[in-house]
Design a protein around this motif. Structure first.
Motif, mmCIF file in Angstrom:
data_model
loop_
_atom_site.group_PDB
_atom_site.id
_atom_site.type_symbol
_atom_site.label_atom_id
_atom_site.label_comp_id
_atom_site.label_asym_id
_atom_site.label_seq_id
_atom_site.Cartn_x
_atom_site.Cartn_y
_atom_site.Cartn_z
ATOM 1 N N LEU A 158 0.593 -1.272 -0.207
ATOM 2 C CA LEU A 158 -0.110 -0.048 0.035
ATOM 3 C C LEU A 158 1.022 1.337 -0.549
ATOM 4 N N VAL A 159 0.375 2.465 -0.841
ATOM 5 C CA VAL A 159 1.243 3.293 -0.755
ATOM 6 C C VAL A 159 0.383 4.739 0.016
ATOM 7 N N VAL A 160 0.707 4.907 1.275
ATOM 8 C CA VAL A 160 -0.196 5.843 2.462
ATOM 9 C C VAL A 160 0.239 7.010 2.758
ATOM 10 N N ASP A 161 -0.235 8.055 3.110
ATOM 11 C CA ASP A 161 0.013 8.532 3.673
ATOM 12 C C ASP A 161 0.090 8.990 4.630
ATOM 13 N N GLU A 162 1.796 9.550 5.719
ATOM 14 C CA GLU A 162 2.145 9.773 6.341
ATOM 15 C C GLU A 162 1.506 9.456 7.893
ATOM 16 N N THR A 163 0.380 10.905 7.763
ATOM 17 C CA THR A 163 0.010 10.073 8.998
ATOM 18 C C THR A 163 -1.168 9.833 9.198
ATOM 19 N N ILE A 164 -1.353 8.451 8.666
ATOM 20 C CA ILE A 164 -2.211 7.081 8.557
ATOM 21 C C ILE A 164 -1.368 6.630 9.283
ATOM 22 N N THR A 165 -1.584 6.126 10.313
ATOM 23 C CA THR A 165 -0.748 4.556 11.281
ATOM 24 C C THR A 165 -1.240 3.917 11.446
ATOM 25 N N TYR A 166 -0.763 3.076 11.494
ATOM 26 C CA TYR A 166 -1.415 1.323 11.216
ATOM 27 C C TYR A 166 -1.624 0.762 11.816
ATOM 28 N N ALA A 167 -2.525 1.175 12.997
ATOM 29 C CA ALA A 167 -3.618 0.407 13.808
ATOM 30 C C ALA A 167 -5.146 1.399 12.950
ATOM 31 N N GLN A 168 -4.903 1.701 12.099
ATOM 32 C CA GLN A 168 -5.848 2.968 11.705
ATOM 33 C C GLN A 168 -6.656 2.290 10.024
ATOM 34 N N ILE A 169 -5.563 2.081 9.971
ATOM 35 C CA ILE A 169 -5.259 0.373 8.591
ATOM 36 C C ILE A 169 -5.485 -0.464 9.298
ATOM 37 N N VAL A 170 -5.337 -1.278 10.306
ATOM 38 C CA VAL A 170 -5.715 -2.479 10.891
ATOM 39 C C VAL A 170 -7.202 -2.720 11.172
ATOM 40 N N LYS A 171 -7.881 -1.367 11.500
ATOM 41 C CA LYS A 171 -9.120 -1.275 12.475
ATOM 42 C C LYS A 171 -9.850 -1.045 11.319
ATOM 43 N N ALA A 172 -9.872 -0.556 10.093
ATOM 44 C CA ALA A 172 -10.335 -1.145 9.369
ATOM 45 C C ALA A 172 -10.781 -1.701 7.947
ATOM 46 N N VAL A 173 -9.733 -2.901 8.056
ATOM 47 C CA VAL A 173 -9.677 -4.280 7.575
ATOM 48 C C VAL A 173 -10.649 -5.233 8.850
ATOM 49 N N ARG A 174 -10.542 -5.066 9.708
ATOM 50 C CA ARG A 174 -11.148 -5.692 10.807
ATOM 51 C C ARG A 174 -12.722 -5.768 11.000
ATOM 52 N N ALA A 175 -13.013 -3.630 10.480
ATOM 53 C CA ALA A 175 -14.179 -3.728 10.120
ATOM 54 C C ALA A 175 -14.872 -3.774 8.870
ATOM 55 N N LYS A 176 -14.805 -4.664 8.071
ATOM 56 C CA LYS A 176 -14.881 -5.316 7.207
ATOM 57 C C LYS A 176 -16.170 -6.372 7.482
ATOM 58 N N GLY A 177 -15.982 -6.654 8.324
ATOM 59 C CA GLY A 177 -16.311 -7.706 9.104
ATOM 60 C C GLY A 177 -16.340 -9.534 8.797
ATOM 61 N N ILE A 178 -15.502 -9.779 7.709
ATOM 62 C CA ILE A 178 -15.115 -10.526 7.179
ATOM 63 C C ILE A 178 -14.340 -12.430 8.291
ATOM 64 N N GLU A 179 -15.122 -12.966 9.217
ATOM 65 C CA GLU A 179 -14.618 -13.987 9.943
ATOM 66 C C GLU A 179 -13.871 -14.849 9.659
ATOM 67 N N GLU A 180 -13.196 -14.876 8.315
ATOM 68 C CA GLU A 180 -12.650 -15.577 8.129
ATOM 69 C C GLU A 180 -10.656 -15.053 8.414
ATOM 70 N N ILE A 181 -10.263 -14.140 8.713
ATOM 71 C CA ILE A 181 -9.409 -12.817 8.956
ATOM 72 C C ILE A 181 -9.327 -13.759 10.193
ATOM 73 N N ARG A 182 -7.659 -14.065 10.108
ATOM 74 C CA ARG A 182 -7.870 -14.877 11.877
ATOM 75 C C ARG A 182 -6.142 -13.432 11.978
ATOM 76 N N GLN A 183 -5.243 -12.625 10.873
ATOM 77 C CA GLN A 183 -4.162 -12.130 11.345
ATOM 78 C C GLN A 183 -4.162 -10.790 10.382
ATOM 79 N N VAL A 184 -3.518 -9.960 10.458
ATOM 80 C CA VAL A 184 -3.104 -8.377 10.325
ATOM 81 C C VAL A 184 -2.607 -8.092 10.715
ATOM 82 N N ALA A 185 -0.748 -8.127 9.418
ATOM 83 C CA ALA A 185 0.139 -7.838 10.345
ATOM 84 C C ALA A 185 0.933 -7.061 9.199
#
Length: 349
Positions: free
Chosen positions: A266-293
């Motif tokens: 991903l190309v990300v703005d410097e002000t965006i944190t990794y935690a925000q990205i993980v939270k957005a991925v988790r928010a999609k509600g895909i139960e099969e996601i086991r880990q984001v690293a």
């Protein structure tokens, strides 16, 4: 001899049966005679113990931290007036202090921990890992007794591991103290903070279930100068209740179906944190996601100004089926579109 009881039987064991000592020994004897083939195989039901007392949980915490290489210290609840301007809020001064260096009731455990490190440094002890459990105090309205907060504080400095031929020595850093927080608290959220007692850019507030419970970071250079010390000191202070309040979430069966993973560069703005990205991925509600690293971070010249490159790995696994490529590709596309809409994130070509 067998005597019937309200809850079962009281059984007298013959003296020559030295092998029967417990209830389970009698169960085995019964099954042997009754017939193993008649007993339906079934896993035993796990019943967690009742909640232990607060004192017992605190003692368990002490043992866990000691096993992790930390040394417990007990410092005075009174600190020097030089710490008054370091922490926000009003302070409490004693009317009859023991000495001029012990006039203020502590508002944080960090002054005591820093003082212990200061004294150890003067005796040539460099690699230090400390923790303290104690009360901190803040004033209330006039005439009322101060408010008391039971807190846990940790401080580490020096080398992370003792020198050894098999690997190079490494000094402790922010991720060491962050890892300790995750071990003690489980899943936590870190948000950038601006405390004057921590170095800018090397600190964060700690949130658990969206509630602020403490902070962590590298002590500010002004504090090190005040203590006449060199070398980074990373500390971590949280409400003790947040540690003791961890809940047991039960056991999970080992998955029978294989896992698979996909990377997104991903190309990300410097002000965006990794935690925000993980939270957005988790928010999609895909139960099969086991880990984001996060597996890679790039900040080179090939990227536009103000951008950074992050590669995240998403691990998928189902409890009920083997996942197909088409299904995973659809999820990946859904996640990419969501990141674009929420943060303007694009894929790195």
């Amino acid at each position: 001899g067998v005597v019937s009881d309200n809850d079962g039987w009281n059984i007298a064991v013959p003296l020559f049966r030295h092998d029967i000592e417990r209830e389970i020994d009698l169960v085995e004897e019964f099954v042997r005679i009754y017939g193993m083939d008649k007993v339906k195989p079934d896993l035993p039901t796990f019943k967690p113990h009742e909640a232990t007392s607060a004192e017992s949980r605190v003692q368990d915490l002490r043992i866990k931290l000691a096993a992790s290489g930390f040394t417990e210290v007990l410092t005075y609840s009174f600190i020097s007036p030089r710490w008054k301007g370091v922490f926000a809020g009003e302070t409490l001064e004693l009317l009859n202090p023991i000495s001029d260096e012990m006039k203020v009731m502590r508002m944080s455990l960090l002054p005591g921990l820093a003082g212990v490190i200061e004294r150890n440094r003067k005796t040539a002890v460099r690699d230090i890992a400390l923790f303290e459990i104690g009360k901190c105090f803040s004033p209330r309205s006039s005439g009322e007794l101060p408010e008391e907060h039971l807190r846990l504080g940790l401080a580490v400095t020096g080398l992370r591991f003792d020198p050894h031929w098999s690997e190079k020595g490494r000094t402790v850093d922010f991720y060491d103290i962050k890892g300790i927080a995750e071990v003690l608290l489980g899943e936590v959220e870190l948000k950038p903070s601006s405390h004057p007692f921590y170095k800018p850019g090397y600190q964060a507030d700690v949130f658990k279930d969206e509630k602020l419970i403490g902070s962590m970071g590298c002590l500010h250079g002004d504090i090190l100068a005040m203590l006449d010390m060199e070398g980074d000191i990373y500390s971590f202070e949280i409400s003790l209740e947040s540690v003791l309040g961890k809940q047991w979430h039960g056991l999970k069966e080992i998955p029978k179906f294989p896992s698979t993973w996909r990377d997104l560069s991903l190309v990300v703005d410097e002000t965006i944190t990794y935690a925000q990205i993980v939270k957005a991925v988790r928010a999609k509600g895909i139960e099969e996601i086991r880990q984001v690293a996060a597996v890679d971070l790039y900040t080179g010249e090939k990227l536009p100004l103000g951008k950074k490159g992050i590669t995240i790995r998403i691990i998928y696994q189902s409890d009920t089926r083997t996942l197909e490529d088409a299904m995973i590709s659809a999820w990946q596309e859904k996640i990419v579109h969501s990141l674009q809409d929420d943060f303007g994130i694009t894929l790195r070509q």
